[in-house]
Design a protein around this motif. Structure first.
Motif, PDB file in Angstrom:
ATOM      1  N   GLY A 167       0.831  -1.331  -0.012  1.00  0.00           N
ATOM      2  CA  GLY A 167      -0.044   0.211   0.175  1.00  0.00           C
ATOM      3  C   GLY A 167       0.742   1.036   0.091  1.00  0.00           C
ATOM      4  O   GLY A 167       0.316   2.335   0.207  1.00  0.00           O
ATOM      5  N   ALA A 168       1.914   1.136  -0.076  1.00  0.00           N
ATOM      6  CA  ALA A 168       2.811   2.205  -0.142  1.00  0.00           C
ATOM      7  C   ALA A 168       3.276   2.961  -1.280  1.00  0.00           C
ATOM      8  O   ALA A 168       3.931   2.042  -2.136  1.00  0.00           O
ATOM      9  CB  ALA A 168       4.051   2.187   0.878  1.00  0.00           C
ATOM     10  N   ASN A 169       3.056   4.142  -1.704  1.00  0.00           N
ATOM     11  CA  ASN A 169       3.498   4.817  -2.916  1.00  0.00           C
ATOM     12  C   ASN A 169       3.173   4.111  -4.153  1.00  0.00           C
ATOM     13  O   ASN A 169       2.193   3.762  -4.436  1.00  0.00           O
ATOM     14  CB  ASN A 169       5.237   5.171  -2.742  1.00  0.00           C
ATOM     15  N   SER A 170       4.341   3.540  -5.041  1.00  0.00           N
ATOM     16  CA  SER A 170       4.026   3.169  -6.507  1.00  0.00           C
ATOM     17  C   SER A 170       4.436   1.720  -6.340  1.00  0.00           C
ATOM     18  O   SER A 170       4.386   1.128  -7.452  1.00  0.00           O
ATOM     19  CB  SER A 170       4.921   3.987  -7.438  1.00  0.00           C
ATOM     20  N   HIS A 436      12.957   8.526  -5.539  1.00  0.00           N
ATOM     21  CA  HIS A 436      12.177   8.295  -6.416  1.00  0.00           C
ATOM     22  C   HIS A 436      10.654   7.933  -5.904  1.00  0.00           C
ATOM     23  O   HIS A 436      10.133   6.847  -6.280  1.00  0.00           O
ATOM     24  CB  HIS A 436      12.562   7.292  -7.323  1.00  0.00           C
ATOM     25  N   GLN A 437      10.493   8.351  -4.690  1.00  0.00           N
ATOM     26  CA  GLN A 437       9.249   8.317  -3.984  1.00  0.00           C
ATOM     27  C   GLN A 437       8.525   9.538  -3.864  1.00  0.00           C
ATOM     28  O   GLN A 437       9.227  10.666  -3.970  1.00  0.00           O
ATOM     29  CB  GLN A 437       9.359   7.641  -2.652  1.00  0.00           C
ATOM     30  N   PRO A 438       7.310   9.679  -3.681  1.00  0.00           N
ATOM     31  CA  PRO A 438       6.482  10.847  -3.355  1.00  0.00           C
ATOM     32  C   PRO A 438       6.728  11.448  -1.769  1.00  0.00           C
ATOM     33  O   PRO A 438       6.767  12.578  -1.950  1.00  0.00           O
ATOM     34  CB  PRO A 438       4.915  10.541  -3.456  1.00  0.00           C
ATOM     35  N   SER A 439       7.478  10.757  -1.285  1.00  0.00           N
ATOM     36  CA  SER A 439       8.031  11.294   0.046  1.00  0.00           C
ATOM     37  C   SER A 439       9.255  12.274  -0.094  1.00  0.00           C
ATOM     38  O   SER A 439       9.771  12.599   0.755  1.00  0.00           O
ATOM     39  CB  SER A 439       8.235  10.151   1.140  1.00  0.00           C
ATOM     40  N   ASP A 440       9.851  12.310  -1.430  1.00  0.00           N
ATOM     41  CA  ASP A 440      10.888  13.048  -1.466  1.00  0.00           C
ATOM     42  C   ASP A 440      10.539  14.833  -1.541  1.00  0.00           C
ATOM     43  O   ASP A 440      10.372  15.292  -2.537  1.00  0.00           O
ATOM     44  CB  ASP A 440      11.807  12.905  -2.622  1.00  0.00           C
ATOM     45  N   GLU A 441      10.271  15.152  -0.081  1.00  0.00           N
ATOM     46  CA  GLU A 441       9.507  16.417  -0.026  1.00  0.00           C
ATOM     47  C   GLU A 441      10.645  17.369   0.419  1.00  0.00           C
ATOM     48  O   GLU A 441      11.548  16.948   0.927  1.00  0.00           O
ATOM     49  CB  GLU A 441       8.629  16.498   1.101  1.00  0.00           C
ATOM     50  N   TRP A 442      10.464  18.742  -0.046  1.00  0.00           N
ATOM     51  CA  TRP A 442      11.563  19.539   0.291  1.00  0.00           C
ATOM     52  C   TRP A 442      11.685  19.834   1.906  1.00  0.00           C
ATOM     53  O   TRP A 442      12.703  20.322   2.241  1.00  0.00           O
ATOM     54  CB  TRP A 442      11.347  20.993  -0.381  1.00  0.00           C
ATOM     55  N   GLN A 443      10.684  19.535   2.655  1.00  0.00           N
ATOM     56  CA  GLN A 443      10.907  19.712   4.041  1.00  0.00           C
ATOM     57  C   GLN A 443      11.571  18.808   4.640  1.00  0.00           C
ATOM     58  O   GLN A 443      12.207  19.017   5.852  1.00  0.00           O
ATOM     59  CB  GLN A 443       9.311  19.748   4.868  1.00  0.00           C
TER      60      GLN A 443
END
Length: 474
Positions: A167-170, A436-443
């Motif tokens: 269920g995580a990401n891609s 390469h995951q949606p969790s690569d956020e600038w914060q």
């Protein structure tokens, strides 16, 4: 950063000895401290400026800067406006900042497919993946499992029951892609995936149907895939399949390129390139957060290019050599933008003394704060030169004991290497778990570290920009 294999590398402190060994190398000549004018320009590199830039580039509103996408074009317009503000002149036609190309795209069709069981249309089905030609079949489609496997005489489509992996990401689409590739190698002509109504795959199918994309032969699924609602499936009745072919189209993509012309009549004919890739993976995630923001990979590198343009653009007098600032499309699709750049470079490549390509500088490994490593360390003396200059502002540039050699050919620098230019990528982090995951956020970035790395690249490249040193291949 483009890689053939997604990997997470965990390493401890062996970088330290390598860094110290590199920094003990004797520079070609002693370096003086920065001049007052150079220090004044360095003050353009601030944490506030870095934060403002990357928080926009890696925002959800830019949709992961996919190639191609409207959001990517918006990002190129932002980059061009920043380079214009820094005083750089566009290198495109008629002074434009854009080097545009028209590329072929593919898209999964959302209409034109039919699926019937025993003469009645299934209540819910949709095409997740299509191929170049329509696919038609009528007959029984058995439900197989990996445990049972395929009988030797099987020749038609098969169906598989689908359970979400984690269920995580891609992850769901990644696992399905691997299974489909295995089945295609066994000559299965089409795949039906029987999945629950809340599966991530329905969202992935909608994404594939809504966004055109550049075909990537390495990522291509060779067989059509149809999603089927779980409660409609039975494997003992005749099915009829009519699966539509892939839609072919075109899209505009663009590199952004500008120059700060050097102050010396002769040396200004030569150029130092600062580059990074602007694209990332778009918004095809299938979890709660669908946007692959690409903050570290590679909004951090683009932020460095723009911040360096601000610093060098404010330096009076200008460096003697000209400085090119370039962002690329399609790095994540096989370095396509940089390949196109070097194939029709707006600046003579034999007059480009180095390409400083910047990749993933926002998240330091443990024990490597304010340290930057260069790929392909043994291919030229560029790393030693920049290490000598960057230490003046407290930044170490070193050879990573595992990644420097491994990733030399994994980013846009290699397009320049293929044309004989000394070109390397500079990084200040690792292939972390958010790569390469949606969790690569600038914060999640270490912004003080990132700011300091950019300051180090400024101080490290100044002697090259001023014509004091010229990198040489080994």
């Amino acid at each position: 950063m483009h890689k053939l294999v997604i990997m997470v590398v965990v390493w401890a402190l062996p970088w330290a000895a390598s860094a110290q060994e590199a920094l003990r190398q004797e520079p070609p000549k002693a370096l003086a401290d920065l001049t007052p004018q150079e220090y004044q320009a360095l003050e353009k590199v601030t944490e506030n400026s870095v934060t403002g830039t990357i928080s926009f580039l890696a925002s959800d509103e830019l949709g992961g800067r996919g190639t191609p996408s409207k959001e990517f074009l918006i990002a190129t317009t932002y980059v061009a406006s920043r380079l214009r503000a820094a005083g750089a002149t566009g290198l495109g036609p008629d002074g434009s900042y854009f080097l545009e190309s028209t590329i072929a795209t593919i898209q999964t069709p959302h209409t034109g497919s039919e699926f019937q069981i025993a003469g009645a249309s299934a209540p819910r089905f949709t095409l997740l993946n299509s191929v170049a030609e329509p696919f038609r079949f009528e007959g029984k489609i058995p439900l197989f499992s990996e445990e049972v496997g395929l009988p030797d005489d099987h020749a038609g489509p098969i169906a598989i029951a689908w359970n979400e992996v984690d269920g995580a990401n891609s992850s769901a689409t990644v696992v399905l892609r691997r299974r489909a590739a295995t089945l295609a190698a066994k000559n299965v002509p089409a795949l039906l995936v029987v999945c629950p109504s809340d599966s991530q795959l329905w969202k992935a199918a909608l994404q594939a149907q809504n966004e055109p994309r550049v075909e990537n032969s390495r990522a291509r699924i060779a067989i059509p895939i149809l999603l089927v609602s779980q409660h409609t499936w039975t494997d003992d009745q005749v099915c009829k399949l009519e699966l539509a072919a892939t839609l072919q189209g075109q899209a505009v993509v663009r590199n952004v390129a500008a120059v700060l012309t050097g102050s010396d009549a002769e040396l200004s004919k030569q150029a130092v390139i600062f580059s990074a890739h602007l694209d990332h993976l778009g918004s095809g995630g299938t979890g709660e957060d669908p946007v692959f923001n690409g903050a570290d990979d590679d909004a951090s590198g683009v932020t460095a290019v723009l911040t360096l343009a601000d610093a060098f653009g404010s330096l009076e007098p200008r460096p003697k050599r000209s400085l090119l600032f370039v962002t690329f499309w399609g790095e994540e699709r096989g370095m396509l933008g940089s390949k196109e750049f070097v194939a029709a470079s707006p600046w003579p490549l034999d007059q480009c003394v180095a390409d400083i390509n910047i990749e993933m500088i926002g998240r330091p490994e443990e024990g490597a704060l304010n340290k930057c490593w260069m790929t392909g360390w043994g291919e030229s003396d560029l790393g030693t030169l920049i290490a000598t200059g960057s230490r003046r502002v407290g930044v170490e540039n070193f050879e990573h004991p595992t990644l420097s050699a491994r990733l030399y050919r994994s980013s846009d620098n290699i397009s320049f290497v293929s044309k004989g230019v000394v070109a390397h990528s500079f990084s200040a982090g690792s292939l972390h778990k958010d790569y390469h995951q949606p969790s690569d956020e600038w914060q999640k970035l270490n912004l003080p570290h990132m700011t300091q790395i950019i300051r180090g690249l400024y101080a490290g490249t100044l002697p090259i920009a001023q014509g004091e040193w010229t990198p040489k291949p080994k």
